[in-house]
Enzyme design. Sequence first.
Site, PDB file in Angstrom:
ATOM      1  N   TYR A  98     -12.280   8.514 -33.703  1.00  0.00           N
ATOM      2  CA  TYR A  98     -13.172   7.996 -32.671  1.00  0.00           C
ATOM      3  C   TYR A  98     -13.080   6.482 -32.689  1.00  0.00           C
ATOM      4  O   TYR A  98     -13.174   5.860 -33.751  1.00  0.00           O
ATOM      5  CB  TYR A  98     -14.606   8.442 -32.938  1.00  0.00           C
ATOM      6  CG  TYR A  98     -15.611   7.932 -31.932  1.00  0.00           C
ATOM      7  CD1 TYR A  98     -15.622   8.415 -30.628  1.00  0.00           C
ATOM      8  CD2 TYR A  98     -16.558   6.974 -32.282  1.00  0.00           C
ATOM      9  CE1 TYR A  98     -16.548   7.951 -29.692  1.00  0.00           C
ATOM     10  CE2 TYR A  98     -17.486   6.502 -31.363  1.00  0.00           C
ATOM     11  CZ  TYR A  98     -17.481   7.003 -30.069  1.00  0.00           C
ATOM     12  OH  TYR A  98     -18.398   6.541 -29.162  1.00  0.00           O
ATOM     13  N   ASP A 141      -8.657   0.375 -36.996  1.00  0.00           N
ATOM     14  CA  ASP A 141     -10.065   0.441 -36.605  1.00  0.00           C
ATOM     15  C   ASP A 141     -10.921   0.591 -37.862  1.00  0.00           C
ATOM     16  O   ASP A 141     -11.104   1.679 -38.382  1.00  0.00           O
ATOM     17  CB  ASP A 141     -10.299   1.608 -35.636  1.00  0.00           C
ATOM     18  CG  ASP A 141     -11.744   1.647 -35.145  1.00  0.00           C
ATOM     19  OD1 ASP A 141     -12.570   0.866 -35.648  1.00  0.00           O
ATOM     20  OD2 ASP A 141     -12.041   2.477 -34.267  1.00  0.00           O
ATOM     21  N   LYS A 194     -20.383  -2.213 -37.156  1.00  0.00           N
ATOM     22  CA  LYS A 194     -21.337  -1.652 -38.111  1.00  0.00           C
ATOM     23  C   LYS A 194     -21.764  -2.667 -39.187  1.00  0.00           C
ATOM     24  O   LYS A 194     -22.550  -3.556 -38.883  1.00  0.00           O
ATOM     25  CB  LYS A 194     -20.780  -0.343 -38.681  1.00  0.00           C
ATOM     26  CG  LYS A 194     -20.570   0.663 -37.520  1.00  0.00           C
ATOM     27  CD  LYS A 194     -20.434   2.091 -37.873  1.00  0.00           C
ATOM     28  CE  LYS A 194     -20.513   2.941 -36.610  1.00  0.00           C
ATOM     29  NZ  LYS A 194     -19.302   3.640 -36.213  1.00  0.00           N
TER      30      LYS A 194
HETATM   31  C1  LIG Z   1     -18.786   3.642 -34.676  1.00  0.00           C
HETATM   32  C2  LIG Z   1     -17.341   3.470 -34.430  1.00  0.00           C
HETATM   33  C3  LIG Z   1     -16.853   2.863 -33.266  1.00  0.00           C
HETATM   34  C4  LIG Z   1     -17.756   2.474 -32.123  1.00  0.00           C
HETATM   35  O1  LIG Z   1     -18.659   1.499 -32.449  1.00  0.00           O
HETATM   36  P1  LIG Z   1     -19.988   1.353 -31.560  1.00  0.00           P
HETATM   37  O2  LIG Z   1     -20.670   0.169 -32.140  1.00  0.00           O
HETATM   38  O3  LIG Z   1     -20.731   2.645 -31.699  1.00  0.00           O
HETATM   39  O4  LIG Z   1     -19.552   1.132 -30.151  1.00  0.00           O
HETATM   40  C5  LIG Z   1     -15.499   2.633 -33.171  1.00  0.00           C
HETATM   41  N1  LIG Z   1     -14.651   3.001 -34.143  1.00  0.00           N
HETATM   42  C6  LIG Z   1     -15.090   3.596 -35.269  1.00  0.00           C
HETATM   43  C7  LIG Z   1     -14.105   3.949 -36.343  1.00  0.00           C
HETATM   44  C8  LIG Z   1     -16.443   3.867 -35.432  1.00  0.00           C
HETATM   45  O5  LIG Z   1     -16.848   4.508 -36.530  1.00  0.00           O
END
Ligand SMILES: *Cc1c(COP(=O)(O)O)cnc(C)c1O
Length: 424
Positions: free
Chosen positions: A141, A236, A264
């Site tokens: 994701y 990511d 995060k």
């Molecule tokens: C949470 C997450 C996102 C998205 O971040 P948001 O702040 O919710 O838009 C993207 N990549 C990874 C790996 C994530 O865990």
Amino acid sequence: MKNKELFQRAKELMPGGVSSPVRAFKAVGGEPIIVSRAKGSRLWDVEGKEYIDYLMSWGPLILGHAHPRVVAAIEEQAKRGLSYGLTNQYEIELAQLVVSSMPSVEMVRFVSSGTEATMSAIRLARGYTGRKYVVKFEGCYHGHGDSLLVMAGSGVATLGIPGTPGVPEEIAKLTLVVPYNNVEALEEVFNKYGEDIACVIVEPVAGNMGVVLPKPGFLEAIRDITKRYGSLVICDEVITNFRLSKGGAQELFGRDPDITCMGKIIGGGMPLGAYGGRREIMEKVAPEGPIYQAGTLSGNPLSMVAGIATLRELFELNPYDRLEALTIKLISGIRDILSHKGIPHRINHIASMFTVFFTDKEVYDYATAKTSDTDLFGRFFRALLREGILIPPSQFEAWFLSTAHTEEDIALTLEKIDRAVRSL
Ligand SMILES: *Cc1c(COP(=O)(O)O)cnc(C)c1O
């Protein structure tokens, strides 16, 4: 006020009663709780019930809820202004912290969420290479940008949404999806589309199909193949930055991605994302270069000071060994409880994040993650919630520990999980 009444009202005012899908508890059944406050490792709902929290706002709160140093930084900054729309000194300070902890990141651009970071990173990769295809891995994701919602994890996996309504086929077609940990499938895609592939985006440790670790050689293979074809690697690290180590997953796995996405923990609980990488690539971002990306609230001073306070506290504490030891204690307790009851399970774990899968198969990609018994997970979740243990309301997410969790919390948690599992 009761959870149920409030949630009824919420459902009339907001789709599903929530601001983000998985919060509706649809995948686990039962009524969601409505939060009134949280502190340290604890969270309370509007009925006053207390929970030991392992959701931890889905990852940002590595110092626990309302950490005094972070709260003080935000309080002080609020008096000096909430947003300026111009560069502030805290952006420079946080950029310095990021650049000095992640060797592959020489320059950084701040945005307001992880989604914005990944969307902007693939635009940069496309603009830099002049190519159109993006390769992603099934079950990973990367936020809800159009190009990245194809075969995605997190809420998309949780709710079993098959396609991506609202994303035109012409856009979805430009995203090529490969199973995680499958080097042959990646080679195949590059054989066919290699010259037109702008980038491969990957979670170096997947957290959004539940925790899934990269097999030895997988990340190396991504680096090698992309180098051969002149494509970029986007790492990511929105979950893993400052979660696995000071330098994120790339420090542990020794990789050198071209672009890194952050989110995060970097905002310490405030809305914040970032993307960064080699100078030569980042200099293509406007206004230095032609690739446009902007934000009214980007570099927001409240988010900056929360991020700075969080990172400084983390670097001073260096809590990673203690966090992992505590996590292992919790996991081995859970293993004992589930084994004793004869419930097949697999627990995937790294540092202070893990997922309990209800399957007897090894979980190394999205297909194997889906062998988990999600009905059993739902019953497990609800039994834990009754006992006052809050975990992510989805099989395909990670539990998180924070520095606020104590040995006593773990002991109490295991007692409660034991009672919950007996009731299954
Ligand atoms: C949470 C997450 C996102 C998205 O971040 P948001 O702040 O919710 O838009 C993207 N990549 C990874 C790996 C994530 O865990």
